[in-house]
Write a protein that holds these residues in place. Structure first.
Motif, short mmCIF file in Angstrom:
data_model
loop_
_atom_site.label_atom_id
_atom_site.label_comp_id
_atom_site.label_asym_id
_atom_site.label_seq_id
_atom_site.Cartn_x
_atom_site.Cartn_y
_atom_site.Cartn_z
N HIS A 1 20.17 68.57 -15.78
CA HIS A 1 20.25 69.07 -14.40
C HIS A 1 21.62 68.75 -13.81
N LEU A 2 22.08 67.52 -14.00
CA LEU A 2 23.39 67.14 -13.46
C LEU A 2 24.52 67.96 -14.09
N ARG A 3 24.42 68.20 -15.38
CA ARG A 3 25.44 69.04 -16.04
C ARG A 3 25.42 70.45 -15.47
N SER A 4 24.25 70.97 -15.21
CA SER A 4 24.13 72.32 -14.64
C SER A 4 24.76 72.40 -13.26
N VAL A 5 24.46 71.42 -12.43
CA VAL A 5 25.02 71.38 -11.07
C VAL A 5 26.53 71.23 -11.13
N ALA A 6 27.01 70.33 -11.96
CA ALA A 6 28.45 70.11 -12.07
C ALA A 6 29.15 71.35 -12.62
N ALA A 7 28.55 72.00 -13.59
CA ALA A 7 29.15 73.20 -14.16
C ALA A 7 29.32 74.28 -13.10
N CYS A 8 28.32 74.47 -12.29
CA CYS A 8 28.41 75.49 -11.23
C CYS A 8 29.49 75.12 -10.21
#
Length: 83
Positions: free
Chosen positions: A12-19
């Motif tokens: 989830h954190l990787r997804s948020v950071a990627a966006c």
């Protein structure tokens, strides 16, 4: 069970950071998205990031896509969307 929850939180954190990074550095965004462990979440994120990048800088996105080792699901979804 704890490891699964930790992986889900990390994904989830990787997804948020990627966006959040997409506009400033699409290639790093895709590297981060590629590290998401859940294949469904990873593929969805890659398609979303690549689609956005292709709208903003089609030539650069196409170069990256041509060199990437994408899953059949991601490659097929990108082909269908025309990106």
């Amino acid at each position: 069970m704890k490891q699964q929850l930790a992986n889900e939180a990390t994904d989830h954190l990787r997804s948020v950071a990627a966006c959040a990074l997409l506009k400033s550095n699409p290639e790093d965004t895709l590297t981060m998205a590629s590290r998401v462990s859940d294949s469904t979440r990873r593929d969805d994120l890659l398609v979303r990031v690549l689609g956005q990048w292709a709208r903003e800088d089609p030539a650069a996105a196409q170069v990256w896509i041509a060199q990437a080792k994408l899953s059949p699901d991601v490659a097929g979804r990108l082909a269908i969307s025309g990106k």
